[in-house]
Each structure stands twice: as structure tokens, then as C-alpha cells.
Design a protein around this motif. Structure first.
Motif, short mmCIF file in Angstrom:
data_model
loop_
_atom_site.label_atom_id
_atom_site.label_comp_id
_atom_site.label_asym_id
_atom_site.label_seq_id
_atom_site.Cartn_x
_atom_site.Cartn_y
_atom_site.Cartn_z
N SER A 160 1.36 14.29 -0.38
CA SER A 160 2.40 15.11 0.21
C SER A 160 2.83 14.53 1.55
CB SER A 160 1.92 16.55 0.39
OG SER A 160 0.73 16.59 1.15
N VAL A 161 1.92 13.79 2.19
CA VAL A 161 2.21 13.08 3.45
C VAL A 161 1.69 11.66 3.30
CG1 VAL A 161 1.82 12.97 5.92
CG2 VAL A 161 2.00 15.20 4.80
N ASP A 190 -4.80 20.48 -6.64
CA ASP A 190 -4.05 20.40 -5.39
C ASP A 190 -5.00 20.54 -4.22
OD1 ASP A 190 -1.44 20.20 -6.58
OD2 ASP A 190 -1.57 22.33 -7.06
N MET A 191 -4.79 19.72 -3.18
CA MET A 191 -5.58 19.80 -1.96
C MET A 191 -4.67 19.52 -0.78
SD MET A 191 -5.75 16.30 -1.62
CE MET A 191 -7.18 15.67 -0.77
N VAL A 237 0.85 -1.19 0.00
CA VAL A 237 0.00 0.00 0.00
C VAL A 237 0.89 1.24 0.00
CG1 VAL A 237 -1.93 -1.12 1.21
CG2 VAL A 237 -0.13 0.02 2.53
N ASN A 238 0.28 2.37 -0.32
CA ASN A 238 0.92 3.69 -0.15
C ASN A 238 2.19 3.88 -0.97
OD1 ASN A 238 -1.12 4.17 1.72
ND2 ASN A 238 0.15 3.63 3.47
N GLU A 239 2.26 3.21 -2.12
CA GLU A 239 3.35 3.49 -3.05
C GLU A 239 2.75 3.52 -4.46
OE1 GLU A 239 5.88 -0.07 -4.51
OE2 GLU A 239 5.85 -0.17 -2.34
N PHE A 273 -5.71 5.27 -5.63
CA PHE A 273 -4.42 4.64 -5.88
C PHE A 273 -3.34 5.71 -5.91
CE2 PHE A 273 -7.44 1.72 -8.04
CZ PHE A 273 -7.17 0.58 -7.30
N ALA A 274 -2.19 5.40 -5.32
CA ALA A 274 -1.07 6.34 -5.32
C ALA A 274 -0.37 6.32 -6.67
CB ALA A 274 -0.08 5.96 -4.22
N VAL A 275 0.10 7.48 -7.09
CA VAL A 275 0.92 7.60 -8.30
C VAL A 275 2.07 8.55 -8.01
CG1 VAL A 275 -0.96 7.09 -9.91
CG2 VAL A 275 -0.55 9.45 -9.22
#
Length: 262
Positions: free
Chosen positions: A257-258, A234-235, A138-140, A209-211
Motif C-alpha cells: 500500500s506504501v 491484509d496487514m 526493486v519495489n515493482e 517479492f512485490a506483485v
């Protein structure tokens, strides 16, 4: 890499899958977009494909199958919430006012699952892991990174998911119209009001999904026949977009960003 090495706590999103009218076309599309590797699985599991990212399970893609005399199911990504006891969770869902769509069933030695809708109509799955724990990464880029409930009743959702899964829904600090979903004090997802969606959008769970680059991935998606529903913007958490694959399944993509906790 953000490998998952511990069991998912009850109520935590642990898997996502897509039932596609053209399974092979979907496998090809997401292979090109996210680098997934997957192929139709054994007939005993309906040909369901577990897609791998860097050798780890990332998501599932199966062929859409309609019960006899029923229309084909919608082409959507389904979020699965973890449980240690599918039967008990099924009872809690019904008791809390949810609707059972697919009763608890065994998936061979891999686990047990069910599909339900909350009282507002948002559909989700439930997964009790046996041999298959769920998403292994996850998170990649290319992996699941966030699951978001879109509802017209935050108070009702708070009561339902609290009773059925022990999920807390609380206002996110610094975000007037956004809420956090928490399990055991840990943030495991978010919630948004349907008023922020296009008119007529039903309650639903949205998969993120992360990109590593939102804009270039959107360009690639469009070239492969996908559709942009919300152009990149952007948010507070990063840069994101909402899109649909060529068969119409909506999902979000984000460059965070985090990074949220794995």
C-alpha cells in the motif's frame, strides 16, 4: 520502474538467490510467476543464472551443490547484505559471535562474497560489489521489495547486526511485535519474532517479492505446483502471503500500500 542507480550502503540487502535441486525447473517456475528471464550461466561460475526483470538483474538461481560427503543444502532464498570490504565484514561477523559457513571468496571480476549465520542461526550472505552491484530493480511487481529477519532474540540480533554491519534495529511505530532495520537512518528491512511463525521454524531471513495482485498470483503459483504457507491477508503495509515454490523454497509476496524507498 524502480531502477537502482546508486551503490548499496553497507548492511543493506542488495541481492537474493536460490540454490535449487533442479535449476531449470526453478528458472521455468519463476519465469512463469514473475516474468524473469534467465538461463544457466558459465561453468566457471557453477552455472549460476542471473535472472532479469525488464532487462535488470532481479535475483539469482543456481544449482544446489553439496560438498563431498555432506548433505545437499536446504532449498531456500538467501538474502545478501552489502559491504565495501568482505574480509573486514567477515572478521566483524566472527567477532560478534556469528558462524562462518562459506569464507570470503572471489566471484571472478563481479565481486566477493561469503555466507554466514548469526548467533541465533539465521543464515545470510554478504556481497562486496565490483563489476556486479546487485539487484538492479526493486519495489515493482516481480522484484525484490523487502527482507525480513525472523529471530528468537531481538536484543541479540540488535547487538550482532549492529557490530557486524552498523544496522540499527528499532521498534516500528504502531507495531508492538515488529521492528525496523535501519542503515544511516534509512529503513532497509524488518524483523519479527519466531513466536509468530509455525512451531519449529528456525531463525531465518524471509525474502519478499512485490506483485500487483496477491490472490491471482497465489492461484498461479498453486497451479504451477507451489504451496501456500500463509493464505493472503491484509496487514499494515499491504496485502501479503507466504508461499513455497515446488521445490520447497519459502518466500513472501506482497502488494504494497506504501512503496518503500528504493
Amino acid at each position: 520502474m524502480s531502477d537502482v542507480t546508486t551503490p548499496y550502503a553497507t548492511g543493506t540487502p542488495c541481492w537474493v538467490d536460490l540454490m535449487a535441486k533442479d535449476q531449470q525447473a526453478a528458472l521455468d517456475f519463476y519465469r512463469d510467476l514473475f516474468g524473469w528471464q534467465g538461463e544457466p550461466g558459465p561453468a566457471e561460475f557453477g552455472g549460476y543464472a542471473v535472472c532479469l526483470l525488464n532487462g535488470k538483474p532481479a535475483a539469482g538461481i543456481g544449482p544446489a551443490m553439496a560438498p563431498e560427503g555432506a548433505p545437499p543444502p536446504p532449498t531456500v532464498w538467501t538474502s545478501y547484505l552489502a559491504t565495501t570490504d568482505a574480509e573486514a565484514t567477515q572478521e566483524a561477523i566472527v567477532r560478534a559471535g556469528g558462524t562462518l559457513l562459506v569464507p570470503t571468496m572471489d566471484v571472478g571480476p563481479l565481486g566477493r562474497m561469503l555466507v554466514a549465520a548469526d548467533p541465533q542461526g539465521a543464515v545470510f550472505g554478504v556481497w562486496q560489489a565490483l563489476q556486479f552491484p546487485g539487484a538492479g530493480v526493486v519495489n515493482e511487481p516481480g522484484a525484490l521489495t523487502w527482507n525480513e529477519l525472523h529471530t528468537n532474540d531481538i536484543e541479540g540480533a540488535t547487538a550482532f547486526y549492529g557490530e557486524a554491519f552498523g544496522i540499527e534495529i528499532t521498534q516500528m511505530a504502531g507495531a508492538e511485535h515488529y521492528w525496523e532495520l535501519k542503515v544511516g537512518g534509512r529503513t532497509i528491512g524488518g524483523a519479527s519474532l519466531l513466536a509468530n511463525d509455525p512451531p519449529g521454524t528456525p531463525p531465518h531471513w524471509l525474502t519478499y517479492f512485490a506483485v500487483d495482485d496477491v490472490d491471482s498470483t497465489v492461484d498461479a503459483l498453486v497451479k504451477k505446483g507451489g504451496t501456500v504457507l500463509a493464505p493472503p491477508f491484509d496487514m499494515m503495509a499491504g496485502r501479503m502471503t507466504v508461499v513455497a515454490d515446488p521445490q520447497g523454497a519459502p518466500f513472501a509476496m506482497i502488494k504494497l500500500s506504501v512503496t518503500p524507498p528504493a
